[in-house]
Design an enzyme around this catalytic site. Structure first.
Site, PDB file in Angstrom:
ATOM      1  N   SER A 133     -25.762   9.843   9.449  1.00 33.50           N
ATOM      2  CA  SER A 133     -24.995  10.890   8.762  1.00 33.50           C
ATOM      3  C   SER A 133     -25.810  12.165   8.640  1.00 33.50           C
ATOM      4  O   SER A 133     -27.034  12.139   8.585  1.00 33.50           O
ATOM      5  CB  SER A 133     -24.585  10.436   7.361  1.00 33.50           C
ATOM      6  OG  SER A 133     -23.901  11.498   6.718  1.00 33.50           O
ATOM      7  N   LYS A 187     -21.875   2.933   6.624  1.00 37.01           N
ATOM      8  CA  LYS A 187     -21.624   4.319   7.048  1.00 37.01           C
ATOM      9  C   LYS A 187     -20.138   4.644   6.901  1.00 37.01           C
ATOM     10  O   LYS A 187     -19.760   5.753   6.499  1.00 37.01           O
ATOM     11  CB  LYS A 187     -22.076   4.513   8.505  1.00 37.01           C
ATOM     12  CG  LYS A 187     -21.649   5.860   9.127  1.00 37.01           C
ATOM     13  CD  LYS A 187     -22.354   7.012   8.471  1.00 37.01           C
ATOM     14  CE  LYS A 187     -22.076   8.417   8.923  1.00 37.01           C
ATOM     15  NZ  LYS A 187     -21.156   8.797   9.898  1.00 37.01           N
ATOM     16  N   HIS A 190     -19.566   5.244   3.294  1.00 39.51           N
ATOM     17  CA  HIS A 190     -20.182   6.557   3.009  1.00 39.51           C
ATOM     18  C   HIS A 190     -19.184   7.663   3.352  1.00 39.51           C
ATOM     19  O   HIS A 190     -18.957   8.587   2.576  1.00 39.51           O
ATOM     20  CB  HIS A 190     -21.470   6.711   3.830  1.00 39.51           C
ATOM     21  CG  HIS A 190     -21.960   8.130   3.962  1.00 39.51           C
ATOM     22  ND1 HIS A 190     -21.348   9.056   4.795  1.00 39.51           N
ATOM     23  CD2 HIS A 190     -22.963   8.797   3.358  1.00 39.51           C
ATOM     24  CE1 HIS A 190     -21.968  10.213   4.690  1.00 39.51           C
ATOM     25  NE2 HIS A 190     -22.941  10.088   3.828  1.00 39.51           N
ATOM     26  N   ASN A 191     -18.579   7.565   4.526  1.00 38.82           N
ATOM     27  CA  ASN A 191     -17.627   8.600   4.935  1.00 38.82           C
ATOM     28  C   ASN A 191     -16.386   8.600   4.047  1.00 38.82           C
ATOM     29  O   ASN A 191     -15.831   9.656   3.744  1.00 38.82           O
ATOM     30  CB  ASN A 191     -17.219   8.409   6.399  1.00 38.82           C
ATOM     31  CG  ASN A 191     -18.310   8.864   7.354  1.00 38.82           C
ATOM     32  OD1 ASN A 191     -19.482   8.899   6.996  1.00 38.82           O
ATOM     33  ND2 ASN A 191     -17.941   9.205   8.574  1.00 38.82           N
ATOM     34  N   GLU A 194     -17.233  10.358   1.057  1.00 39.35           N
ATOM     35  CA  GLU A 194     -17.283  11.784   1.431  1.00 39.35           C
ATOM     36  C   GLU A 194     -15.875  12.404   1.356  1.00 39.35           C
ATOM     37  O   GLU A 194     -15.702  13.514   0.854  1.00 39.35           O
ATOM     38  CB  GLU A 194     -17.862  11.864   2.848  1.00 39.35           C
ATOM     39  CG  GLU A 194     -17.983  13.233   3.461  1.00 39.35           C
ATOM     40  CD  GLU A 194     -18.491  13.111   4.911  1.00 39.35           C
ATOM     41  OE1 GLU A 194     -19.481  12.392   5.169  1.00 39.35           O
ATOM     42  OE2 GLU A 194     -17.871  13.736   5.800  1.00 39.35           O
TER      43      GLU A 194
HETATM   44  P1  NBP Z   1     -18.531  13.277  21.006  1.00 37.98           P
HETATM   45  O1  NBP Z   1     -18.030  12.244  20.067  1.00 37.98           O
HETATM   46  O2  NBP Z   1     -17.787  14.532  21.163  1.00 37.98           O
HETATM   47  O3  NBP Z   1     -18.709  12.589  22.439  1.00 37.98           O
HETATM   48  C1  NBP Z   1     -19.139  13.336  23.559  1.00 37.98           C
HETATM   49  C2  NBP Z   1     -20.167  12.557  24.336  1.00 37.98           C
HETATM   50  O4  NBP Z   1     -19.634  11.295  24.784  1.00 37.98           O
HETATM   51  C3  NBP Z   1     -20.590  13.305  25.593  1.00 37.98           C
HETATM   52  O5  NBP Z   1     -21.963  13.102  25.778  1.00 37.98           O
HETATM   53  C4  NBP Z   1     -19.761  12.618  26.668  1.00 37.98           C
HETATM   54  O6  NBP Z   1     -20.300  12.728  27.961  1.00 37.98           O
HETATM   55  C5  NBP Z   1     -19.845  11.198  26.204  1.00 37.98           C
HETATM   56  N1  NBP Z   1     -18.888  10.305  26.846  1.00 37.98           N
HETATM   57  C6  NBP Z   1     -17.545  10.217  26.753  1.00 37.98           C
HETATM   58 BR1  NBP Z   1     -16.509  11.352  25.749  1.00 37.98          BR
HETATM   59  N2  NBP Z   1     -17.008   9.251  27.492  1.00 37.98           N
HETATM   60  C7  NBP Z   1     -18.051   8.673  28.113  1.00 37.98           C
HETATM   61  C8  NBP Z   1     -18.154   7.605  29.009  1.00 37.98           C
HETATM   62  N3  NBP Z   1     -17.073   6.899  29.385  1.00 37.98           N
HETATM   63  N4  NBP Z   1     -19.377   7.290  29.482  1.00 37.98           N
HETATM   64  C9  NBP Z   1     -20.458   7.971  29.091  1.00 37.98           C
HETATM   65  N5  NBP Z   1     -20.441   8.994  28.212  1.00 37.98           N
HETATM   66  C10 NBP Z   1     -19.240   9.338  27.726  1.00 37.98           C
HETATM   67  O7  NBP Z   1     -20.063  13.646  20.637  1.00 37.98           O
HETATM   68  P2  NBP Z   1     -20.739  13.966  19.223  1.00 37.98           P
HETATM   69  O8  NBP Z   1     -19.862  14.815  18.355  1.00 37.98           O
HETATM   70  O9  NBP Z   1     -22.107  14.413  19.548  1.00 37.98           O
HETATM   71  O10 NBP Z   1     -20.818  12.539  18.511  1.00 37.98           O
HETATM   72  C11 NBP Z   1     -21.496  11.434  19.095  1.00 37.98           C
HETATM   73  C12 NBP Z   1     -21.273  10.205  18.224  1.00 37.98           C
HETATM   74  O11 NBP Z   1     -21.822  10.466  16.918  1.00 37.98           O
HETATM   75  C13 NBP Z   1     -19.798   9.869  17.997  1.00 37.98           C
HETATM   76  O12 NBP Z   1     -19.647   8.472  17.917  1.00 37.98           O
HETATM   77  C14 NBP Z   1     -19.500  10.480  16.643  1.00 37.98           C
HETATM   78  O13 NBP Z   1     -18.443   9.836  15.977  1.00 37.98           O
HETATM   79  C15 NBP Z   1     -20.828  10.271  15.923  1.00 37.98           C
HETATM   80  N6  NBP Z   1     -21.100  11.210  14.825  1.00 37.98           N
HETATM   81  C16 NBP Z   1     -20.771  12.513  14.929  1.00 37.98           C
HETATM   82  C17 NBP Z   1     -21.062  13.382  13.886  1.00 37.98           C
HETATM   83  C18 NBP Z   1     -20.735  14.833  13.985  1.00 37.98           C
HETATM   84  O14 NBP Z   1     -20.943  15.540  12.981  1.00 37.98           O
HETATM   85  N7  NBP Z   1     -20.278  15.326  15.125  1.00 37.98           N
HETATM   86  C19 NBP Z   1     -21.694  12.905  12.756  1.00 37.98           C
HETATM   87  C20 NBP Z   1     -22.054  11.577  12.690  1.00 37.98           C
HETATM   88  C21 NBP Z   1     -21.749  10.736  13.731  1.00 37.98           C
HETATM   89  P3  NBP Z   1     -19.811  13.915  28.949  1.00 37.98           P
HETATM   90  O15 NBP Z   1     -20.627  15.096  28.548  1.00 37.98           O
HETATM   91  O16 NBP Z   1     -20.132  13.406  30.281  1.00 37.98           O
HETATM   92  O17 NBP Z   1     -18.341  14.116  28.710  1.00 37.98           O
END
Ligand code: NBP
Length: 484
Positions: A133, A187, A190-191, A194
């Site tokens: 988080s 987690k 937690h959300n 939130e």
């Molecule tokens: P996203 O959730 O937007 O996912 C994008 C990423 O997933 C890119 O690297 C993309 O690769 C990859 N991807 C996908 Br879509 N399909 C794929 C596949 N079939 N094979 C391999 N790679 C694949 O990214 P994020 O916002 O950075 O979040 C990442 C994780 O962290 C998620 O599970 C999210 O729920 C969690 N999270 C996010 C936050 C936040 O604030 N954003 C906070 C806490 C946790 P590509 O570039 O090739 O499309």
């Protein structure tokens, strides 16, 4: 060919917002970090923009990525939750060897984590579902991390995760939560908390803005002031920032031009669904999730706006309220409702831990949520103390310190719910939390009526307060009672 000296201690797969920041965080702590993303552009961008900030080993195939990791290999997956995560796990497991560790740092559903760990264990791979988080900023500078999975993986991973986590009073905001899905479950809750925390802040804003008629900048000052007291927290702090922001295009407060339809990605909803299965009333979180859903029902809202009878509402002036006093009452109502949401969230974690046999220590959670994560707040220190005083506390609300606080808050809380009703302003979490509180402390609940009804139409039986056993009244006969 990689020699042991130039292998990476940790790898990150998925270099969108979270993964790239997490990789930079590891690199900034002196670790060599292997990085890989399905589409190579993101990898190239990361290296072009930050390649000189630390030691990165960039790969454009998963095999090269795995080959660049020191043994036992440790790779954190930061991709979209769901099928994308399964696809990456499968590719990593194929390229890895016995004893290597795959960590899923995304927002996976904990049941998926339980399944994935089993699948990986069958292939002699360790699998750790870790809730992370703190969003983008946390990932870069120090998140709160909630790892589950096998205890032996924690022995290896612990120091690495401790090196990147937020630190509060010298304690890193990470600890082993429990086996398999424990980390992702925690987690998830937690959300959920939130969601409730954000909603109670929203309800306070609504009352000050449309009840007391205050302008956003003035309310920003109120929130900034609140942030110096019991409510000191990240969410209160950023709310003041949001309220101060002026839209460059229109010159209006930004909050007035943002469409009032709240989005959600699913973790709040999961928290409520799981609570329903576990039979834990998380009413604050539930109302917060439903409030977002209602806000997004734009067509329905449009049809109802100005089109439903309001009854005899009063204005703030007609109610003869003192503004300063009202602001303080609202602060107290917010604090009390927030307390209820946390108490309910911790109830759900206890129920989940009991159901799945995880042995989660609630004190640990309050400790690691003090920094790095979105719900970080001064108030969590009080929760740590509450569990220090009584590790088997039946409900957070019953801790002597919080009971004392509630004694100070309760009159204002009731007053605010009454005033909101008279003003016709919605306060779903303030009001449902008060009802929960009154239900919890009630001598008698209408459940006796419900048991009577159930026995009447379905012979479901009831228990009595004055003797053991289960009973049925012969409703369609002579109405005498029989023991069943
Ligand atoms: P996203 O959730 O937007 O996912 C994008 C990423 O997933 C890119 O690297 C993309 O690769 C990859 N991807 C996908 Br879509 N399909 C794929 C596949 N079939 N094979 C391999 N790679 C694949 O990214 P994020 O916002 O950075 O979040 C990442 C994780 O962290 C998620 O599970 C999210 O729920 C969690 N999270 C996010 C936050 C936040 O604030 N954003 C906070 C806490 C946790 P590509 O570039 O090739 O499309």
């Amino acid at each position: 060919m990689n020699t042991p000296e130039n292998l990476a201690q940790i790898g990150v797969v998925g270099l969108a917002v979270m993964g790239s920041n997490l990789a930079r965080n590891f690199a900034s702590r002196g670790h060599t970090v292997a990085v890989y993303n399905r589409s190579p552009e993101k990898t190239r961008t990361l290296i072009a923009e930050h390649g000189t900030d630390g030691n990165f080993i960039a790969s454009e195939t998963i095999e090269d990525f795995v080959a660049s990791l020191e043994r036992p290999r440790k790779a954190i997956i930061m991709v979209q939750a769901g099928p994308a995560t399964d696809a990456v796990i499968s590719q990593l497991a194929d390229a890895m060897e016995d004893g290597d560790i795959i960590i899923d740092g995304g927002n996976a559903l904990f049941n998926d984590t339980i399944r994935r760990e089993k699948e990986m264990a069958e292939r002699n791979r360790h699998f750790v579902g870790a809730g992370i988080s703190g969003g983008e900023e946390g990932a870069l500078n120090g998140p709160s991390i909630m790892p589950g999975g096998p205890k032996e993986s924690w022995e290896t991973l612990g120091p690495l995760l401790e090196s990147i986590a937020a630190v509060v009073d010298g304690t890193p905001c990470v600890t082993h939560i429990g086996p398999d899905g424990a980390g992702h479950f925690v987690k998830m809750v937690h959300n959920g908390i939130e969601y409730a925390d954000m909603q109670v802040i929203g309800e306070a804003y609504q009352l000050l803005r449309f009840g007391a008629g205050m302008e956003p900048a003035e309310i920003a000052d109120v929130f900034a002031e609140w942030n110096r007291g019991d409510l000191d927290s990240y969410l209160i702090e950023i709310t003041a920032e949001v309220l101060r922001q002026v839209d460059a295009e229109t010159g209006k407060p930004l909050v007035d031009v943002i469409l009032d339809a709240a989005g959600q990605k699913g973790t709040g909803r999961w928290t409520v669904k799981e609570a329903l299965d576990l039979g834990v009333p998380v009413t604050g979180i539930g109302e917060a999730v439903f409030a977002r859903a209602l806000s997004s029902s734009l067509d329905q809202r449009k049809a109802a706006q100005g089109n439903l009878p309001t009854g005899a509402l009063k204005t703030f002036q007609e109610l003869n309220l003192d503004k300063e006093r009202f602001v303080e009452d609202v602060r107290r109502a917010l604090y009390a409702s927030k307390l209820v949401a946390y108490s309910q969230g911790f109830d759900e974690i206890k129920a989940g831990s009991d159901e799945y046999g995880w042995g989660v220590d609630p004190r640990d959670l309050a400790t690691i949520w003090r920094g790095g994560c979105i719900i970080r707040a001064k108030f969590l220190n009080r929760i740590v103390e509450a569990y220090d005083n009584d590790p088997a506390l039946p409900a957070l609300l019953l801790d002597p310190y919080f009971k004392g606080e509630l004694g100070d808050l309760i009159d204002s809380w009731r007053e605010v719910v009454i005033v909101a009703t008279q003003l016709g302003l919605p306060v779903p979490v303030f009001s449902s939390s008060l009802s929960y509180y009154d239900s919890l402390r009630a001598e008698r609940l209408p459940a006796a009526i419900i048991q009577g009804q159930r026995d009447f139409f379905g012979a479901h039986t009831y228990r009595r307060i004055d003797k053991e056993g289960t009973f049925h009244t012969q409703w369609s006969g002579d109405r005498s009672e029989i023991e069943s």
